[in-house]
Design a protein around this motif. Structure first.
Motif, PDB file in Angstrom:
ATOM      1  N   ASP A 332       0.812  -1.214   0.000  1.00 34.23           N
ATOM      2  CA  ASP A 332       0.000   0.000   0.000  1.00 34.23           C
ATOM      3  C   ASP A 332       0.847   1.266   0.000  1.00 34.23           C
ATOM      4  O   ASP A 332       0.599   2.219   0.741  1.00 34.23           O
ATOM      5  N   GLY A 333       1.867   1.269  -0.848  1.00 33.38           N
ATOM      6  CA  GLY A 333       2.693   2.463  -1.021  1.00 33.38           C
ATOM      7  C   GLY A 333       3.903   2.537  -0.119  1.00 33.38           C
ATOM      8  O   GLY A 333       4.760   3.416  -0.304  1.00 33.38           O
ATOM      9  N   ALA A 334       4.016   1.668   0.878  1.00 38.02           N
ATOM     10  CA  ALA A 334       5.183   1.699   1.757  1.00 38.02           C
ATOM     11  C   ALA A 334       6.409   1.188   1.007  1.00 38.02           C
ATOM     12  O   ALA A 334       6.325   0.199   0.276  1.00 38.02           O
ATOM     13  N   PRO A 335       7.564   1.843   1.180  1.00 34.95           N
ATOM     14  CA  PRO A 335       8.764   1.407   0.447  1.00 34.95           C
ATOM     15  C   PRO A 335       9.309   0.086   0.957  1.00 34.95           C
ATOM     16  O   PRO A 335       9.223  -0.230   2.145  1.00 34.95           O
ATOM     17  N   VAL A 336       9.864  -0.673   0.036  1.00 31.55           N
ATOM     18  CA  VAL A 336      10.528  -1.942   0.351  1.00 31.55           C
ATOM     19  C   VAL A 336      12.015  -1.776   0.051  1.00 31.55           C
ATOM     20  O   VAL A 336      12.377  -1.318  -1.044  1.00 31.55           O
ATOM     21  N   PRO A 337      12.891  -2.100   0.984  1.00 29.11           N
ATOM     22  CA  PRO A 337      14.328  -1.908   0.737  1.00 29.11           C
ATOM     23  C   PRO A 337      14.874  -2.861  -0.319  1.00 29.11           C
ATOM     24  O   PRO A 337      14.392  -3.987  -0.465  1.00 29.11           O
ATOM     25  N   VAL A 338      15.866  -2.397  -1.047  1.00 29.76           N
ATOM     26  CA  VAL A 338      16.593  -3.202  -2.027  1.00 29.76           C
ATOM     27  C   VAL A 338      17.943  -3.550  -1.408  1.00 29.76           C
ATOM     28  O   VAL A 338      18.714  -2.653  -1.056  1.00 29.76           O
ATOM     29  N   GLU A 339      18.216  -4.827  -1.258  1.00 29.05           N
ATOM     30  CA  GLU A 339      19.446  -5.252  -0.596  1.00 29.05           C
ATOM     31  C   GLU A 339      20.267  -6.122  -1.540  1.00 29.05           C
ATOM     32  O   GLU A 339      19.903  -7.259  -1.843  1.00 29.05           O
ATOM     33  N   LEU A 340      21.379  -5.562  -2.005  1.00 30.06           N
ATOM     34  CA  LEU A 340      22.268  -6.270  -2.915  1.00 30.06           C
ATOM     35  C   LEU A 340      23.345  -7.015  -2.141  1.00 30.06           C
ATOM     36  O   LEU A 340      23.820  -6.549  -1.097  1.00 30.06           O
ATOM     37  N   ALA A 341      23.739  -8.156  -2.673  1.00 30.52           N
ATOM     38  CA  ALA A 341      24.875  -8.877  -2.114  1.00 30.52           C
ATOM     39  C   ALA A 341      26.160  -8.115  -2.424  1.00 30.52           C
ATOM     40  O   ALA A 341      26.189  -7.200  -3.252  1.00 30.52           O
ATOM     41  N   THR A 342      27.230  -8.464  -1.759  1.00 32.55           N
ATOM     42  CA  THR A 342      28.535  -7.885  -2.069  1.00 32.55           C
ATOM     43  C   THR A 342      28.976  -8.359  -3.449  1.00 32.55           C
ATOM     44  O   THR A 342      28.909  -9.539  -3.754  1.00 32.55           O
ATOM     45  N   ARG A 343      29.382  -7.419  -4.254  1.00 33.12           N
ATOM     46  CA  ARG A 343      29.785  -7.784  -5.610  1.00 33.12           C
ATOM     47  C   ARG A 343      31.113  -8.522  -5.586  1.00 33.12           C
ATOM     48  O   ARG A 343      32.108  -8.009  -5.054  1.00 33.12           O
ATOM     49  N   PRO A 344      31.157  -9.716  -6.131  1.00 37.36           N
ATOM     50  CA  PRO A 344      32.428 -10.461  -6.125  1.00 37.36           C
ATOM     51  C   PRO A 344      33.423  -9.828  -7.084  1.00 37.36           C
ATOM     52  O   PRO A 344      33.045  -9.274  -8.117  1.00 37.36           O
ATOM     53  N   PRO A 345      34.707  -9.865  -6.762  1.00 42.51           N
ATOM     54  CA  PRO A 345      35.703  -9.366  -7.722  1.00 42.51           C
ATOM     55  C   PRO A 345      35.712 -10.253  -8.952  1.00 42.51           C
ATOM     56  O   PRO A 345      35.411 -11.445  -8.881  1.00 42.51           O
ATOM     57  N   GLY A 346      36.007  -9.665 -10.084  1.00 46.48           N
ATOM     58  CA  GLY A 346      36.025 -10.458 -11.307  1.00 46.48           C
ATOM     59  C   GLY A 346      35.638  -9.627 -12.497  1.00 46.48           C
ATOM     60  O   GLY A 346      35.536  -8.402 -12.423  1.00 46.48           O
TER      61      GLY A 346
END
Length: 356
Positions: A332-346
């Motif tokens: 109902d319009g409440a924000p949902v957080p976006v949680e990314l994993a740590t980007r692996p080197p490469g």
């Protein structure tokens, strides 16, 4: 490597020859230099056989993994249903074969992250994701304008994504995963930062919308630096296909999508009049052409991916944002957080930093 030492025409397998895949086969066969389609595959084996018969030197196979690993294939273009993409990309990575995967890289972020990690283990960039707006002239001009500081500090982005109609089975989640996903990548490409939250507002549905579909829909994103992005999705306009993007900056604003180049509205007298396309293919025809040509050229040079293209990490980030947006459909319009994993080197990480 100079032109005299480049390998001959790149032999491409196209997996999935529905509307998008068939369009790519035609593009590779008639408008892309130094490439040819050697193998096609589709669940509809009769369709694949008919299409193969129209392309010299092309054959059809029933198993997508046979197409991906065939000896007469140098690179793979995936236009199969999105739920199969991750597994098929992994099959290409297993043998070190470059792959251009139409969006999405995966529907499940965990599957997309597995692709990122597998590519990192391989040690060379091999995965490109088909977010074609990165190759659209107007998007390239707007990004260059932002990088040059012409608009000052970018403050807000307003996106519009409109279709004439959608199939009757289209639902709210498909609005996110099939449509908003493009704005997710456009915003990350233009601003050079991650999206950290998503929320959804559902206005009164249009009488044109199939039963149960909340169309139009307004998606709100917030980026890591606090910028706000609005994404208007209206997929049953009965009018045509439109994609517009406006960036509002501290020194002015700029709009693309009217197909007159970048319209910078701090200058007086901007006007436009014209017609809209029936669907996405004519609107982004040139972008698709450029995308495929640059991919073919990069693979033939031994680079695996073109510097402009979306990477496996970009595909993963889009999957995470879409998952958060899909969850926001019920808040109902409440924000949902976006949680990314740590980007692996490469390779995906290195390529991403080069883009910035």
């Amino acid at each position: 490597m100079d032109a005299t030492t480049l390998p001959p025409d790149l032999r491409v397998a196209v997996v999935g020859v529905g509307v998008m895949g068939a369009d790519h086969v035609e593009r590779l066969a008639t408008r892309t230099k130094f490439a040819r389609v050697s193998v096609v595959n589709d669940f509809d084996t009769a369709k694949a056989s008919r299409l193969a018969g129209t392309v010299p030197g092309c054959r059809a196979v029933e198993d997508p993994f046979e197409a991906i690993t065939a000896d007469d294939v140098d690179a793979v273009l995936l236009a199969s249903p999105g739920r199969f993409h991750a597994e098929q990309v992994l099959a290409a990575l297993e043998i070190g074969r470059p792959v251009l995967c139409e969006k999405p890289l995966a529907l499940d972020p965990a599957d997309a992250l597995q692709v990122v990690r597998r590519e990192a283990e391989h040690g060379s960039p091999l995965v490109s994701v088909g977010f074609m707006r990165r190759f659209d002239r107007e998007h390239e001009e707007l990004r260059a304008s932002l990088a040059a500081g012409e608009l000052g500090t970018p403050l807000m982005v307003h996106c519009k994504h409109r279709n004439a109609s959608v199939p009757g089975h289209f639902d709210d989640r498909m609005m996110v995963y099939d449509s908003a996903v493009h704005e997710v990548d456009s915003v990350r490409y233009l601003l050079g930062e991650e999206i950290v939250s998503a929320s959804v507002l559902k206005p009164t549905p249009s009488e044109n919308a199939p039963a149960g579909l909340h169309d139009p829909m307004l998606v709100l994103f917030r980026t890591a630096s606090g910028r706000v992005v609005t994404d208007e999705l209206h997929l049953t306009t009965s009018a045509g296909y439109e994609v517009r993007t406006e960036v509002v900056g501290s020194r002015g604003s700029a709009t693309i999508g009217l197909e007159v180049g970048r319209l910078t509205t701090q200058l007086p007298g901007g006007r436009w009049g014209g017609s809209v396309h029936a669907d996405f293919r004519p609107r982004f025809r040139d972008a698709y052409d450029v995308q495929l040509q640059r991919w073919v050229d990069a693979v033939r040079r031994g680079e695996g991916v073109d510097p402009t293209s979306a990477t496996a990490w970009d595909g993963y980030a889009a999957a995470v944002v879409c998952e958060a947006t899909a969850r926001a459909l019920d808040t109902d319009g409440a924000p949902v957080p976006v949680e990314l994993a740590t980007r692996p080197p490469g390779p995906s990480s290195d390529h991403h930093e080069e883009q910035r």
